[in-house]
Design a protein around this motif. Sequence first.
Motif, PDB file in Angstrom:
ATOM      1  N   HIS A 132      -6.224 -50.456  -4.195  1.00  0.00           N
ATOM      2  CA  HIS A 132      -6.560 -51.689  -3.475  1.00  0.00           C
ATOM      3  C   HIS A 132      -6.640 -52.913  -4.384  1.00  0.00           C
ATOM      4  N   TYR A 133      -6.934 -52.714  -5.673  1.00  0.00           N
ATOM      5  CA  TYR A 133      -6.950 -53.811  -6.639  1.00  0.00           C
ATOM      6  C   TYR A 133      -8.011 -54.876  -6.334  1.00  0.00           C
ATOM      7  N   VAL A 134      -9.066 -54.510  -5.631  1.00  0.00           N
ATOM      8  CA  VAL A 134     -10.187 -55.424  -5.396  1.00  0.00           C
ATOM      9  C   VAL A 134     -11.351 -54.958  -6.259  1.00  0.00           C
ATOM     10  N   THR A 135     -11.860 -55.849  -7.081  1.00  0.00           N
ATOM     11  CA  THR A 135     -12.955 -55.483  -7.984  1.00  0.00           C
ATOM     12  C   THR A 135     -14.050 -56.543  -7.922  1.00  0.00           C
ATOM     13  N   GLU A 136     -15.228 -56.175  -8.410  1.00  0.00           N
ATOM     14  CA  GLU A 136     -16.302 -57.158  -8.532  1.00  0.00           C
ATOM     15  C   GLU A 136     -16.034 -58.061  -9.721  1.00  0.00           C
ATOM     16  N   CYS A 137     -16.402 -59.314  -9.604  1.00  0.00           N
ATOM     17  CA  CYS A 137     -16.254 -60.239 -10.726  1.00  0.00           C
ATOM     18  C   CYS A 137     -17.309 -59.918 -11.785  1.00  0.00           C
ATOM     19  N   THR A 138     -16.928 -60.052 -13.029  1.00  0.00           N
ATOM     20  CA  THR A 138     -17.853 -59.766 -14.127  1.00  0.00           C
ATOM     21  C   THR A 138     -18.710 -60.970 -14.482  1.00  0.00           C
ATOM     22  N   LYS A 139     -18.315 -62.162 -14.013  1.00  0.00           N
ATOM     23  CA  LYS A 139     -19.097 -63.375 -14.256  1.00  0.00           C
ATOM     24  C   LYS A 139     -19.338 -64.085 -12.933  1.00  0.00           C
ATOM     25  N   PRO A 140     -20.589 -64.494 -12.655  1.00  0.00           N
ATOM     26  CA  PRO A 140     -20.897 -65.110 -11.351  1.00  0.00           C
ATOM     27  C   PRO A 140     -20.125 -66.391 -11.078  1.00  0.00           C
ATOM     28  N   GLU A 141     -19.763 -67.151 -12.139  1.00  0.00           N
ATOM     29  CA  GLU A 141     -19.036 -68.400 -11.906  1.00  0.00           C
ATOM     30  C   GLU A 141     -17.627 -68.153 -11.368  1.00  0.00           C
ATOM     31  N   TRP A 142     -17.117 -66.938 -11.528  1.00  0.00           N
ATOM     32  CA  TRP A 142     -15.788 -66.613 -11.002  1.00  0.00           C
ATOM     33  C   TRP A 142     -15.833 -66.262  -9.512  1.00  0.00           C
ATOM     34  N   GLY A 143     -17.007 -66.004  -8.996  1.00  0.00           N
ATOM     35  CA  GLY A 143     -17.141 -65.607  -7.606  1.00  0.00           C
ATOM     36  C   GLY A 143     -17.764 -64.228  -7.498  1.00  0.00           C
ATOM     37  N   GLU A 144     -17.671 -63.645  -6.301  1.00  0.00           N
ATOM     38  CA  GLU A 144     -18.256 -62.320  -6.086  1.00  0.00           C
ATOM     39  C   GLU A 144     -17.243 -61.192  -6.358  1.00  0.00           C
ATOM     40  N   TYR A 145     -16.005 -61.393  -5.936  1.00  0.00           N
ATOM     41  CA  TYR A 145     -14.977 -60.357  -6.078  1.00  0.00           C
ATOM     42  C   TYR A 145     -13.678 -60.980  -6.574  1.00  0.00           C
ATOM     43  N   GLN A 146     -12.748 -60.119  -6.931  1.00  0.00           N
ATOM     44  CA  GLN A 146     -11.462 -60.570  -7.452  1.00  0.00           C
ATOM     45  C   GLN A 146     -10.347 -59.698  -6.872  1.00  0.00           C
ATOM     46  N   ASN A 147      -9.269 -60.353  -6.452  1.00  0.00           N
ATOM     47  CA  ASN A 147      -8.079 -59.646  -5.971  1.00  0.00           C
ATOM     48  C   ASN A 147      -7.050 -59.647  -7.093  1.00  0.00           C
ATOM     49  N   ASN A 148      -6.761 -58.456  -7.639  1.00  0.00           N
ATOM     50  CA  ASN A 148      -5.853 -58.341  -8.783  1.00  0.00           C
ATOM     51  C   ASN A 148      -4.474 -57.818  -8.386  1.00  0.00           C
ATOM     52  N   THR A 149      -4.099 -58.046  -7.133  1.00  0.00           N
ATOM     53  CA  THR A 149      -2.845 -57.500  -6.623  1.00  0.00           C
ATOM     54  C   THR A 149      -1.615 -58.187  -7.196  1.00  0.00           C
ATOM     55  N   ALA A 150      -1.734 -59.457  -7.555  1.00  0.00           N
ATOM     56  CA  ALA A 150      -0.557 -60.277  -7.859  1.00  0.00           C
ATOM     57  C   ALA A 150       0.309 -59.692  -8.975  1.00  0.00           C
ATOM     58  N   LEU A 151      -0.325 -59.196 -10.039  1.00  0.00           N
ATOM     59  CA  LEU A 151       0.456 -58.686 -11.165  1.00  0.00           C
ATOM     60  C   LEU A 151       1.301 -57.482 -10.764  1.00  0.00           C
ATOM     61  N   SER A 152       0.695 -56.567  -9.993  1.00  0.00           N
ATOM     62  CA  SER A 152       1.442 -55.383  -9.549  1.00  0.00           C
ATOM     63  C   SER A 152       2.545 -55.766  -8.567  1.00  0.00           C
ATOM     64  N   LEU A 153       2.248 -56.715  -7.681  1.00  0.00           N
ATOM     65  CA  LEU A 153       3.260 -57.161  -6.727  1.00  0.00           C
ATOM     66  C   LEU A 153       4.440 -57.806  -7.449  1.00  0.00           C
ATOM     67  N   TYR A 154       4.134 -58.621  -8.440  1.00  0.00           N
ATOM     68  CA  TYR A 154       5.201 -59.283  -9.195  1.00  0.00           C
ATOM     69  C   TYR A 154       6.115 -58.239  -9.849  1.00  0.00           C
ATOM     70  N   GLY A 155       5.508 -57.195 -10.418  1.00  0.00           N
ATOM     71  CA  GLY A 155       6.296 -56.135 -11.038  1.00  0.00           C
ATOM     72  C   GLY A 155       7.203 -55.439 -10.049  1.00  0.00           C
ATOM     73  N   LYS A 156       6.716 -55.241  -8.815  1.00  0.00           N
ATOM     74  CA  LYS A 156       7.525 -54.582  -7.784  1.00  0.00           C
ATOM     75  C   LYS A 156       8.653 -55.495  -7.287  1.00  0.00           C
ATOM     76  N   LEU A 157       8.368 -56.810  -7.258  1.00  0.00           N
ATOM     77  CA  LEU A 157       9.325 -57.756  -6.687  1.00  0.00           C
ATOM     78  C   LEU A 157      10.350 -58.258  -7.694  1.00  0.00           C
ATOM     79  N   LYS A 158      10.037 -58.115  -8.963  1.00  0.00           N
ATOM     80  CA  LYS A 158      10.898 -58.664 -10.010  1.00  0.00           C
ATOM     81  C   LYS A 158      12.323 -58.117  -9.877  1.00  0.00           C
ATOM     82  N   GLY A 159      13.281 -59.036  -9.918  1.00  0.00           N
ATOM     83  CA  GLY A 159      14.684 -58.637  -9.833  1.00  0.00           C
ATOM     84  C   GLY A 159      15.234 -58.587  -8.436  1.00  0.00           C
ATOM     85  N   THR A 160      14.375 -58.753  -7.426  1.00  0.00           N
ATOM     86  CA  THR A 160      14.855 -58.746  -6.044  1.00  0.00           C
ATOM     87  C   THR A 160      15.222 -60.179  -5.640  1.00  0.00           C
ATOM     88  N   PRO A 161      16.071 -60.348  -4.623  1.00  0.00           N
ATOM     89  CA  PRO A 161      16.462 -61.704  -4.184  1.00  0.00           C
ATOM     90  C   PRO A 161      15.243 -62.526  -3.764  1.00  0.00           C
TER      91      PRO A 161
END
Length: 694
Positions: free
Chosen positions: A109-138
């Motif tokens: 799911h790539y959803v984690t708690e933020c380690t610093k309160p100024e960043w918010g409560e949670y973090q979505n880390n999906t983008a890096l994995s999505l980019y890897g899957k999409l790289k090279g496609t039209p």
Amino acid sequence: RSHRPTRRMASSATRESVAAYVATHELEPKLNAMLNELVQARPENAQSWMSGYLANAGGNGAPATKASAGAAPVVAGAAKPLASVYALLVDICTSAQKSLYPDVTLDGHYVTECTKPEWGEYQNNTALSLYGKLKGTPGAPTNPRAVATALVEAMHTEGARIEPGMLGKLDVSGAGFVNIHLVRAWIEARVLDAAVGGMRPPAVRTCKAVVDFSSPNVAKEMHVGHLRSTIIGDTICRVLEFCGYEVLRINHVGDWGTQFGMLITHLREVRPEAVGAADGSADGLGSLEIGDLVTFYKAAKRRFDEDEAFQTASRAAVVALQVGDEACLKAWRALCSKSRDEFGQIYKTLGVDARLEERGESFYNPGLGAVVQRLDAAGVLVASAGARVVYPEGAEPSAATDEKNDGPPPLIVVKSDGGYMYSTTDLAAIVHRVAEERAERVLYVTDSGQSLHFSRVFDAARRAELAPASVTLEHVPFGLVLGEDGKKFKTRSGETVRLADLLLEAVRIAKEDLLKRAEERGEGVEGVDALASSIGISAVKYADLSMNRNSNYRFSYAKMLALTGNTAPYMLYAYARIAGIQRKARASGGGSEGPAGAAVPAILLGTAEERALAMHLLRLPEVLDQVEGDLLPHRLCDYAYELSGKFNQFYESCPVNNAPSAELRESRVALCTVTASTLRLVLSVLGIPTLEKL
């Protein structure tokens, strides 16, 4: 037993007629008062009942309340009380991803708690994995940040659909991490919901579970080896039950086999008045204690190993027992009864739920032959060295190599002399639990040394279709209890530690500590024996549960009874302190308890400490969701310990009785109330009774 059908809530028309009746007769104040009393008196039950009502009735009906300045009015209970914050965010993030890239599938799911309160409560880390899957496609994004930027817009859209009012600012940081800030008013409403109805269980798929745990042997004393199975098994039952499962607790005691032939034969010679002669003349074991039976068993075992005539007589007694000889059965029942009484005392001391049902090996004897027939009919039972065994799938030896097989060992079902094995009984138990108990999840809480055995049993059961694929069979292993030296926990003489002695010593040390500290303060201790028993037993249980069950742990009275760290005494003192703060605030005219039907105080989270405490409170459904799945109770201990820490930070930074305004004071007292009830709930699920004063 037949599987009990799920109760259905009344139809919407019925609910409307009930609501009209309540309004006509002005019953709402009385019902609110009754609900408040119920939540205070029986929080563990009230929360479960309320969760069921809110889930089926749409979550409405709680008292209206005031909201934060600038926020729209909210109704307590209008939020979805059964979904954890984490589960909601996973749903939102997954839906956002699918709306943008429907053809891409990610693991996790790539959803984690933020380690610093100024960043918010949670973090979505999906983008890096999505980019890897999409790289090279039209038309692929140029970098992970571009993916994250697209996700932000999609998350806002999906968030408004799935949980309106939840998501606040979403910003992209670093290589493409989406920081998630939750709306303050939404958090306040969720905490208020907990203040009104208590913390409820997460939305999990519930079913009927059979939990097999403890399982001592008849005519033997419970020892330290039974500690973990008993404590962990009881807690798992409590967790599953709170989450909505129907739970059947099974104590699979060792009450059958050759040892009873040895013991009955020996006792007939040395203590005939205890079990009687072959004619059955005797009234039972009388004044014999379980310790006496252990001594007699050891003597019988020595004779069995050394005396061929005694071996023959013992085996004859086993055969007589198996065919129903009344004299042997009478002696056997007396041994079981004496042991059952001793086990009951241990369970009572440990606070094990009284619904634990004894289903010994003997219970499944009538089904052993049928199990062998089903294995044979399924074509998985083969002959090997005179025995009948089940090899792991794919490991069956050929006829030429039968006696030289170097592969995985088989599961022996029938011995070469025609006798049955533990494995045969376990297979018969599976059949009974599936066919008669209608179990959908079967758990076996035993030490990790039995992992191979249960792997073989489950494999055989699946291959012979003794349990359908819809029924899960799970071994719940745990590590060893070690001494402080890291070696196997034994007495100074090298004997296995009796469980009764271990518990008595914990109580003795707890009492000694209580009296010492009372003497230093120049005070007495009221009810010191009951207090010491509660603290000592809780310390033993919590020390076990706070460790990852898969690990070995070193048993240390000093550590488990310490007043600092993640220990039961610390947690009991933390709860008593919060309860004391709550009482003091109410005594001075504050708090959330007012006239029946009055508006519940608003929850105001203006400081970082208040917000951190509130967010941790809301994590409980998420933790329960995890424990329901992976059956690791230490997660609840960690949650409770962190909760007490968050509360301490809140209390040190945010005056309660001396708050700047009456409104803020009421909010902070309400936070104290929710914290106290949540901590009490978690400890209750762990089987730890709380103390209002300590």
